[in-house]
Structure formats: C-alpha cells, structure tokens
Design an enzyme around this catalytic site. Sequence first.
Site, mmCIF file in Angstrom:
data_model
loop_
_atom_site.group_PDB
_atom_site.id
_atom_site.type_symbol
_atom_site.label_atom_id
_atom_site.label_comp_id
_atom_site.label_asym_id
_atom_site.label_seq_id
_atom_site.Cartn_x
_atom_site.Cartn_y
_atom_site.Cartn_z
ATOM 1 N N GLN A 388 -1.726 -0.970 -5.006
ATOM 2 C CA GLN A 388 -1.004 0.235 -5.432
ATOM 3 C C GLN A 388 0.225 -0.244 -6.207
ATOM 4 O O GLN A 388 1.262 -0.523 -5.623
ATOM 5 C CB GLN A 388 -0.614 1.072 -4.212
ATOM 6 C CG GLN A 388 -1.818 1.590 -3.430
ATOM 7 C CD GLN A 388 -1.436 2.010 -2.023
ATOM 8 O OE1 GLN A 388 -1.064 1.177 -1.208
ATOM 9 N NE2 GLN A 388 -1.507 3.309 -1.739
ATOM 10 N N HIS A 399 7.104 -4.163 -3.173
ATOM 11 C CA HIS A 399 6.749 -5.594 -3.150
ATOM 12 C C HIS A 399 5.239 -5.614 -3.369
ATOM 13 O O HIS A 399 4.478 -5.164 -2.511
ATOM 14 C CB HIS A 399 7.121 -6.193 -1.790
ATOM 15 C CG HIS A 399 6.949 -7.676 -1.696
ATOM 16 N ND1 HIS A 399 7.816 -8.466 -0.969
ATOM 17 C CD2 HIS A 399 6.009 -8.524 -2.203
ATOM 18 C CE1 HIS A 399 7.424 -9.730 -1.041
ATOM 19 N NE2 HIS A 399 6.320 -9.779 -1.778
ATOM 20 N N HIS A 401 1.473 -5.998 -3.307
ATOM 21 C CA HIS A 401 0.633 -6.528 -2.234
ATOM 22 C C HIS A 401 -0.777 -5.981 -2.377
ATOM 23 O O HIS A 401 -1.005 -4.969 -3.044
ATOM 24 C CB HIS A 401 1.195 -6.188 -0.850
ATOM 25 C CG HIS A 401 1.430 -4.732 -0.612
ATOM 26 N ND1 HIS A 401 2.495 -4.047 -1.139
ATOM 27 C CD2 HIS A 401 0.720 -3.822 0.110
ATOM 28 C CE1 HIS A 401 2.445 -2.781 -0.755
ATOM 29 N NE2 HIS A 401 1.375 -2.618 0.000
ATOM 30 N N HIS A 403 -4.253 -4.774 -0.352
ATOM 31 C CA HIS A 403 -4.894 -4.326 0.879
ATOM 32 C C HIS A 403 -6.336 -4.830 0.903
ATOM 33 O O HIS A 403 -7.076 -4.667 -0.080
ATOM 34 C CB HIS A 403 -4.925 -2.791 0.951
ATOM 35 C CG HIS A 403 -3.582 -2.151 0.997
ATOM 36 N ND1 HIS A 403 -2.975 -1.758 2.163
ATOM 37 C CD2 HIS A 403 -2.726 -1.815 -0.004
ATOM 38 C CE1 HIS A 403 -1.803 -1.207 1.894
ATOM 39 N NE2 HIS A 403 -1.626 -1.221 0.578
#
Length: 450
Positions: A388, A399, A401, A403
């Site tokens: 996202q 930050h 990242h 998933h």
Amino acid sequence: MLIKRLYSIFKNTFSDMDNLIAVCQITSTGNKEKNFQACKALITNAQKCGAKMVFLPESFDYIEEDKAKSLEMAESVDGSLINNYKTLAKTLNIWLSLGGFHEKFSETKLKNTHLVINNKGEIAETYHKIHLYDVQIPSKNIQAFESNLIKSGTEISPPVKTPIGNVGLAICYDMRFSQMAIALAENGAEILTYPSAFFFGTGAYHWEILLRARAIETQCYVIAAAQTGSHNSTRKSWGHSLVVDPLGTVIAQCSEEPGFVLAPIDLSLIKSIRQSMPLECHRRYDIYPKMIPSTLCRTKSIEDFDEFKFGSSIVKGLQVFYKTLLCLAFTNIKCVLPGHVLVAPLRAVEKLTDLSTNEVGDLFLTVQKVQKTIEQVHNTDSSSIVIQDGQHAGQTIKHVHVHIIPRKSGDFLVNDDVYRKLQNEKYCVDPKRSDDEMAQEAKLLRSFFK
C-alpha cells in the site's frame, strides 16, 4: 634439511611480506586417510616456509568414482576429518581454505562445501557451491553430472576477513560466472579463491584465461588450488594451481606434480589499481542491473531485546524472524488471516520509489524467500502480496512495507475482500496479539532460515 633451506630462502625473499600464502596441489583418491596425510604434510611444510594461510583444492578429502561409495564416505562438518583440520590449524597457528568438502546432506545427496578455518581451529565461514558442473563434451570425452550427487547452494557467502585480506569463496565451475565474482568484489572481497578439480580436457583452453579474467575485471587477487593427475580409471585433473594479481599477471604457479607454491598478497596494490582505474565508479547501473550479492539476504543475528523503527511505531526483536543487511521480516500484531507477516526496509522511507536499487532488490528477494516459507508452514500454494504505497492506497504506517498473506480456498467469500479488510486493518475490532503470541510464531519461523 630441504624445508629449512626453503624457509631460509623464502624468509629472505619475502622479508617485508606479512601476507604470504601457500597454494597446494594434490592428487586425491578414494583413500581418505592417505589424502589427509598428503595435505597435512603440505600444510605443515608451507607453515614452516612462513605461509599465513594455506589453500587446498576441491575434493581435498577424496575423489571416488562410485556414487554409492562417495555417499558412504561423506561426513558432516562436525566429523572426524574436519576436526583433524581444525586441530592442525590451531596447532600450527595458521588459516586454512578447505576448498570443496563432501558434506553429508541426505541419504542421496551431498553438498560441495568450501570451509575456511581460522588459526584458533574454528570455522570462520562456509560456502556451498551454487554452479554445478552438468556437461557433455563428446569431443573431449567429458561427461559429468554433478547434480546427480550434489545439492546446489542457494547463496553467495560474504567475504571472510582473514590475516591476508577479505577472501571471497567460490568453487571450480563458479569461475565461469563473472557475475558472482563481481558481486563478491562489490561486497568487499580483495581476494577470490577458486579451489578446483578442473577436467584435463578443458584445462589447456580455459583454466588460466578464466582466472586471469576474473582478476582483471574485479581488480582482486585470484587464488586457485587444484587437483592434478589421474585419480582413478576415469578421472584426470589439469593441475597448474596458480595465483593471479589484480593486474591479471600470474605470479605463482605449480606444474603438474603435487606440491605447493608460495606467493605474497599485497593489499596496497589492490588499492592502487582500483584508484587508478575506478571500475566501480564507471559501471553504468543506470543502464544495466547491478548484481545484488545474496549475502544481503543472509540471515543476520536477531536478539529479542532489539528494537527497529517502523514508521512511528517500534518492531520488537522478538517479532523478527528474518533480517538481512537492508530489511527485516516480522510477525504482525493484527493479522488479516493466520500467517499474515510483514517485510520492510530497515531505512524508514514512505514510498517504494524512495528506496535505492540495492534496497529494492534485497526487499523483493526477501519477500520471495519469506513467501516460500510462509506457504510451507501454512500448507498452501497461494499468497496475497500487497504494497500500500501512499495514504490514498490505504497505507496507514508511513514506512513502505510488504504484506505477505497465505491464502486458502474460501478464506473470503469474494477474493478482493482481503484488500478491504487490509485497508481497515488499523480499525479492525480484532484484538491485538500479545508479545508471547508473536514471539512464538517468530521462533517457529526463524527455524526455517538457519
């Protein structure tokens, strides 16, 4: 008397050289004890001549033409043979490069393992051969399928710091792959070593020219200990163990007989050459991709009391199950589905486009490795991999990242509901997981990355 004379000669010749190495050449057979005694004699004599580190060739332990016997003869790195070499290194106060050990892996496979043992008798680094020699050359009467016996390695090991400099580990056939050599050099190698059992039929054509090329393109010393002569009725090796300097000059070489040669390693020469011709600065990584050494993706030590910034939050070490030089993978405090984990760069940036090329490469190699493990643990062959990137894409933590969510049939009535739940994860009514829950999951996952 001969050794005393040699020591006197080399002591005077290399009086200003602390980084003296010995490159050994042997003819291994199926007799492990005989092979060990031959290697022990070479190492002992090289140490008396002032060598700080001794290099042995691939298959220094044995060469056996029968696959079943080879499997039977293999040992673990904790076995008696390697323990003998550890004792020898400690007794002589010398470093050893053991260049291709038949390491027991399973009932049907071995690993071709390069070990470096320090002068305290400890294993300083290991490397498992990643390029396997599977070839047929009818004109040279060469047929070899190394993969029938050997399980290939999965990563480049980091250069090991030794008294003679930073040594990058490879084995024989690896010398044909310049990408690996450049990756090692860019990760700090000053010396590349290619212990070999090079086939006689191709040795005259490729042995020296390949090794000199690796030295020139990386501006490293290249050390290649080799097998020589006939090992059995079907196997013969080229020999000609050698040392090449960063200019591509052969500075030491054996002939075709067992023995060893000495050579000095001058680290100041490497520095001078790299300054006068800065290849690293001239490489056009804006046009072609940079090699990302797999050492970036090697597991780094993790302590439960460590803490890592994750946006405005903190990831506790007890949550982390995999960590590289540039990123980490950790268990999630709120899971969309069981097994939902996260991977993030160590450097706190908001957008994927803010990451460097190395960070992007490391991030996605880590995601791939973690995905395989998560799917194995949760017995599935599907995952949702989600980034996202930015607040309008549902990002709630500033930050970047990734998933990783293992998926099974029917876990959502509509497949895209996973994204809706993920977007509302922050406001989810499901309770946060405890430190103990996350720690237990991380402990399980860590076991897969050893």
